[in-house]
Structure formats: C-alpha cells, structure tokens
Design a protein around this motif. Structure first.
Motif, PDB file in Angstrom:
ATOM      1  N   SER A  69     160.033  12.111 116.552  1.00 54.56           N
ATOM      2  CA  SER A  69     160.519  11.304 115.434  1.00 54.56           C
ATOM      3  C   SER A  69     159.454  10.315 114.981  1.00 54.56           C
ATOM      4  O   SER A  69     159.228  10.134 113.781  1.00 54.56           O
ATOM      5  CB  SER A  69     161.789  10.552 115.827  1.00 54.56           C
ATOM      6  N   VAL A  70     158.805   9.663 115.926  1.00 54.13           N
ATOM      7  CA  VAL A  70     157.749   8.708 115.579  1.00 54.13           C
ATOM      8  C   VAL A  70     156.590   9.434 114.898  1.00 54.13           C
ATOM      9  O   VAL A  70     156.046   8.951 113.893  1.00 54.13           O
ATOM     10  CB  VAL A  70     157.284   7.938 116.827  1.00 54.13           C
ATOM     11  N   TYR A  72     156.672  12.206 113.165  1.00 47.89           N
ATOM     12  CA  TYR A  72     157.058  12.617 111.818  1.00 47.89           C
ATOM     13  C   TYR A  72     157.154  11.427 110.869  1.00 47.89           C
ATOM     14  O   TYR A  72     156.647  11.482 109.740  1.00 47.89           O
ATOM     15  CB  TYR A  72     158.385  13.378 111.839  1.00 47.89           C
ATOM     16  N   LEU A  73     157.787  10.372 111.299  1.00 48.13           N
ATOM     17  CA  LEU A  73     157.984   9.238 110.396  1.00 48.13           C
ATOM     18  C   LEU A  73     156.687   8.478 110.110  1.00 48.13           C
ATOM     19  O   LEU A  73     156.556   7.876 109.051  1.00 48.13           O
ATOM     20  CB  LEU A  73     159.045   8.296 110.963  1.00 48.13           C
ATOM     21  N   ARG A  74     155.738   8.517 111.013  1.00 47.98           N
ATOM     22  CA  ARG A  74     154.474   7.800 110.778  1.00 47.98           C
ATOM     23  C   ARG A  74     153.456   8.645 110.032  1.00 47.98           C
ATOM     24  O   ARG A  74     152.740   8.132 109.180  1.00 47.98           O
ATOM     25  CB  ARG A  74     153.877   7.340 112.102  1.00 47.98           C
ATOM     26  N   ARG A  75     153.396   9.958 110.360  1.00 46.96           N
ATOM     27  CA  ARG A  75     152.298  10.754 109.810  1.00 46.96           C
ATOM     28  C   ARG A  75     152.743  11.982 109.026  1.00 46.96           C
ATOM     29  O   ARG A  75     151.904  12.699 108.506  1.00 46.96           O
ATOM     30  CB  ARG A  75     151.359  11.154 110.931  1.00 46.96           C
ATOM     31  N   GLY A  76     154.012  12.272 108.999  1.00 41.98           N
ATOM     32  CA  GLY A  76     154.489  13.348 108.144  1.00 41.98           C
ATOM     33  C   GLY A  76     154.602  14.703 108.810  1.00 41.98           C
ATOM     34  O   GLY A  76     154.400  14.873 110.010  1.00 41.98           O
ATOM     35  N   ARG A  77     154.923  15.659 107.969  1.00 40.90           N
ATOM     36  CA  ARG A  77     155.204  17.019 108.413  1.00 40.90           C
ATOM     37  C   ARG A  77     153.972  17.708 108.984  1.00 40.90           C
ATOM     38  O   ARG A  77     154.077  18.468 109.955  1.00 40.90           O
ATOM     39  CB  ARG A  77     155.738  17.814 107.234  1.00 40.90           C
ATOM     40  N   ALA A  78     152.812  17.440 108.431  1.00 37.77           N
ATOM     41  CA  ALA A  78     151.589  18.082 108.928  1.00 37.77           C
ATOM     42  C   ALA A  78     151.312  17.661 110.368  1.00 37.77           C
ATOM     43  O   ALA A  78     150.926  18.485 111.199  1.00 37.77           O
ATOM     44  CB  ALA A  78     150.415  17.729 108.026  1.00 37.77           C
ATOM     45  N   ALA A  79     151.518  16.390 110.668  1.00 35.32           N
ATOM     46  CA  ALA A  79     151.309  15.919 112.047  1.00 35.32           C
ATOM     47  C   ALA A  79     152.363  16.487 112.985  1.00 35.32           C
ATOM     48  O   ALA A  79     152.077  16.759 114.151  1.00 35.32           O
ATOM     49  CB  ALA A  79     151.339  14.398 112.084  1.00 35.32           C
ATOM     50  N   LEU A  80     153.560  16.681 112.475  1.00 32.33           N
ATOM     51  CA  LEU A  80     154.621  17.279 113.289  1.00 32.33           C
ATOM     52  C   LEU A  80     154.253  18.707 113.664  1.00 32.33           C
ATOM     53  O   LEU A  80     154.458  19.132 114.791  1.00 32.33           O
ATOM     54  CB  LEU A  80     155.941  17.235 112.517  1.00 32.33           C
ATOM     55  N   ARG A  81     153.664  19.415 112.708  1.00 30.92           N
ATOM     56  CA  ARG A  81     153.247  20.794 112.967  1.00 30.92           C
ATOM     57  C   ARG A  81     152.057  20.856 113.926  1.00 30.92           C
ATOM     58  O   ARG A  81     151.890  21.826 114.647  1.00 30.92           O
ATOM     59  CB  ARG A  81     152.912  21.506 111.671  1.00 30.92           C
ATOM     60  N   ALA A  82     151.233  19.808 113.933  1.00 30.19           N
ATOM     61  CA  ALA A  82     150.044  19.791 114.787  1.00 30.19           C
ATOM     62  C   ALA A  82     150.313  19.223 116.175  1.00 30.19           C
ATOM     63  O   ALA A  82     149.426  19.246 117.024  1.00 30.19           O
ATOM     64  CB  ALA A  82     148.942  18.981 114.101  1.00 30.19           C
TER      65      ALA A  82
END
Length: 147
Positions: A69-70, A72-82
């Motif tokens: 959650s942190v 995604y909320l801080r860096r977005g979908r691209a960071a979630l995928r990475a």
C-alpha cells in the motif's frame, strides 16, 4: 480510470476496510502468538502449531499489505509492478489466512453454532478487497496516457 482517481479509490478502501482489519487482525494474531508461547499448556502440539502458523500467516499478510500500500500510494502503479516477490508472498499468506477465517465462519454458521462467529469477519477478510485491488493494479498496466 486515471491514476489519481484510482489512488483515491484505494485510499478510501484502505481507510474503510484496511485499517480496521489491520487493527483487529493484528490484535488477534498477536494474541494467538502470545497464547502459543505463554499458554501452550492449554493445547496439544498440533493445535498450537496450527494456531501459530495461522497467526504468522496473518501477520505476514498484514505486513505485506501495508508494504504494498505504501509503495503504491507513494510511487504509483509502476513501482507496484517493480516490487519484489517478498511482500507479494506475504500478502498471499495473508489471503490464505483470511480465507481460513471465512471458511471458519461459514462452517460455524452452517453447523448451527452461535451467530457471534460473524464478528470474526472483521479480523482479516476485509483486506481481501484491498488485496484484490492491489493484485489488479499489478496485473493490468495503466492505459495509454495514464501515469
């Protein structure tokens, strides 16, 4: 749906469903770990190990959900995928633990036990919605022109 609206929807889910489940699930998991280590005489070894495993899976799920959650909320979908596999494995363990709670409540409801077992639905299953949203965000890339 653009990224800003997606994040706002996720924040609403996290506040309405995630935080109460985090507090309740963390409390119950902590209590289960305490019972295993301090009051182990009340259970035989199989029951105790099952309780400890279930509690630790729940804790791993809570930590994985908070981590993702942190991210995604801080860096977005691209960071979630990475993000690496560790928080996703923790989230998967938490999903298994939460589904175990759902099965327990269904079993108690069908066996004619008390309706009080429905209170267990606040312990972890609300995080299934947030976890599914995170998995959706990771599985499907943003549309063209979105963040």
């Amino acid at each position: 749906m653009d990224e800003t609206l997606q994040r706002r929807l996720y924040i609403a889910q996290a506040l309405l469903l995630g935080l109460p489940a985090l507090v309740a699930g963390g409390g119950v998991a902590g209590l289960a770990v305490y019972v295993f280590f301090d009051r182990h005489g009340y259970m035989n070894n199989r029951e105790g190990l099952f309780l400890l495993g279930w509690a630790l899976a729940g804790v791993c799920g809570l930590l994985g959900w908070a981590w993702l959650s942190v991210v995604y909320l801080r860096r977005g979908r691209a960071a979630l995928r990475a993000t690496g596999p560790l928080p996703w494995v923790g989230l998967g363990l938490g999903v298994v633990a939460a589904l175990g709670v759902v099965v327990l409540v269904i079993y108690n409801s069908l066996s004619g036990s008390s309706w009080r077992a429905l209170g267990y639905l606040m312990v972890g299953p609300p995080l299934l919605v947030c976890s599914a949203h995170l998995a959706f965000l990771r599985a499907f890339p943003a549309a063209a022109g979105e963040y």
